[in-house]
Design a protein around this motif. Sequence first.
Motif, short mmCIF file in Angstrom:
data_model
loop_
_atom_site.label_atom_id
_atom_site.label_comp_id
_atom_site.label_asym_id
_atom_site.label_seq_id
_atom_site.Cartn_x
_atom_site.Cartn_y
_atom_site.Cartn_z
N GLU A 1 11.77 -51.38 -86.88
CA GLU A 1 11.75 -52.17 -88.12
C GLU A 1 11.75 -51.21 -89.31
O GLU A 1 10.74 -51.02 -90.00
CB GLU A 1 10.52 -53.08 -88.14
N TYR B 1 15.64 -62.53 -88.39
CA TYR B 1 14.81 -61.38 -88.73
C TYR B 1 13.53 -61.42 -87.90
O TYR B 1 13.12 -62.43 -87.35
CB TYR B 1 14.49 -61.40 -90.22
N GLY B 2 12.86 -60.28 -87.84
CA GLY B 2 11.64 -60.18 -87.06
C GLY B 2 10.40 -60.35 -87.92
O GLY B 2 10.50 -60.54 -89.14
N PRO B 3 9.24 -60.28 -87.27
CA PRO B 3 9.01 -60.08 -85.84
C PRO B 3 9.21 -61.37 -85.03
O PRO B 3 9.20 -62.46 -85.59
CB PRO B 3 7.55 -59.62 -85.78
N CYS C 1 4.50 -58.00 -95.28
CA CYS C 1 4.33 -57.66 -93.86
C CYS C 1 2.94 -57.09 -93.59
O CYS C 1 2.51 -57.01 -92.43
CB CYS C 1 5.39 -56.67 -93.41
N ASN D 1 16.64 -60.17 -82.44
CA ASN D 1 16.56 -59.62 -83.79
C ASN D 1 17.96 -59.33 -84.32
O ASN D 1 18.84 -58.85 -83.59
CB ASN D 1 15.74 -58.32 -83.74
N GLY E 1 16.78 -54.10 -91.66
CA GLY E 1 16.29 -53.94 -90.30
C GLY E 1 16.99 -52.77 -89.63
O GLY E 1 17.90 -52.16 -90.18
N ASN F 1 10.12 -55.49 -80.76
CA ASN F 1 10.04 -55.52 -82.21
C ASN F 1 10.06 -54.10 -82.80
O ASN F 1 9.42 -53.83 -83.81
CB ASN F 1 8.78 -56.26 -82.66
N HIS G 1 10.40 -51.62 -92.92
CA HIS G 1 8.96 -51.67 -93.20
C HIS G 1 8.26 -50.36 -92.88
O HIS G 1 7.09 -50.34 -92.52
CB HIS G 1 8.34 -52.85 -92.46
#
Length: 439
Positions: free
Chosen positions: A240, A150-152, A255, A190, A221, A237, A243
């Motif tokens: 997303e 998963y990111g970032p 986040c 990612n 994601g 990134n 978010h």
Amino acid sequence: MASSPIWASRPRTRGLVLDVIRAARSISRVELAAATGLTGATISAVVRELMDDGLVVEAGRGGPTGGKPRTMVQLNPLARYGVGVQIERNTCVIVVVDLAGRQVARTSFQGVATMPPQQALPLVASQVDALLDTAAVHRDRVLGVGLVSYGPQDRRAGVLLTPQPTQEWLDYPVARLLAETLGLPVLLENDAAAAAIGEYWMGAVEPSSTYGCIYMATGIGGGVVVAGEVYRGSSSNGVEIGHISMDLDGDECPCGNVGCLENYAGPSAMVRQAMATPGLARRLALDPAAADFLTEFARIAAAANAGDAGARGIVERSARYLGGAAVTMACLFDVDAIVLAGPSFAVAGSIYQTLIQREVDRRMFARRAHPVRIVPSVNGSDAAAIGGAVLVLQSELTLGQPRPDDGARSTPVGAVGLHRGSYQDRRTGAPAVPTGSLT
């Protein structure tokens, strides 16, 4: 393995030809020339070189064309392999994929989330080695490892920019350390972007299309692919989608944003909603102390499929939120399709597909210009791990450079790995030393 002057002077030409052969499955040289716009002489020379390298083989004669039957060519699936490693909050999945994108070996195990990275990565490396041995895949044919999470992230430095699953993982050089242990190049990616590109490599989408991917495992994601290339943004990134704010007055997310989609539609949110629904937690035997909430979510999804009204209401609410996110993705990127990928779609995928499609059909800005199809991933629960392996193949074979003549291993774009005894970024030739900064 030596490479010819054609590769050295026209690497993108070779990559283009190889990618068209991959997408077509089986194709003649005449058809290759038409598809690429290259001359017949160039096609003949590049195909000959690909055959000399073992990447392409002849595959019999094509159908009648009014003249001499054409000789068809196709990929040699056993010529090269990629390894995909998906590190999730609760589990780790490792796959070995051949040049055609087919999964030839798989393993999974739990416990990574409870370990510090300096303990977890050697365990992952040992599992990769064991899986290659079990599949009888020679390491000389393995182009590298796609490490997806998963990111970032900072892909160039090979570090995670998130303190998950624990604070120790923040800024830890996961790609470099795993590459050192395995002796193979490692590409950090990612999970949603990896799942998205896996659909392209498997031929599930049109090569020239623009499509999105909503990926749901423990979190949510997104990824977008344009004509076979992942949309990156300024730091890789982008998209997303978990978010984006669904409620401007919502609770603050870890986040830093407020009212994030993940906090309304993600598996952990659904488990919390089920626990707060009178009688539902007891009816489904949910464990409020379970560390692996994906197991609890799977029970809710299975009950929704079986007709439990309380469970179905929770899943449908999640699907409507995701439908709103899909509309946002379609409006921003004007996609042809959106793929639903990841283990959390595996059980109740049909409910999600139906309701997300309904929301997109009803609300999308450009719905009169073209439809947007909501489709399940062809790679199922392992979409991210398979996509990680595919990205290594794509970086090395269609976007990257050949292996050096001296036998040193080359490194996929954006990866770190062994090359002349040091770790380098192949785009710049500079040492790929983690800096903690975004690129």
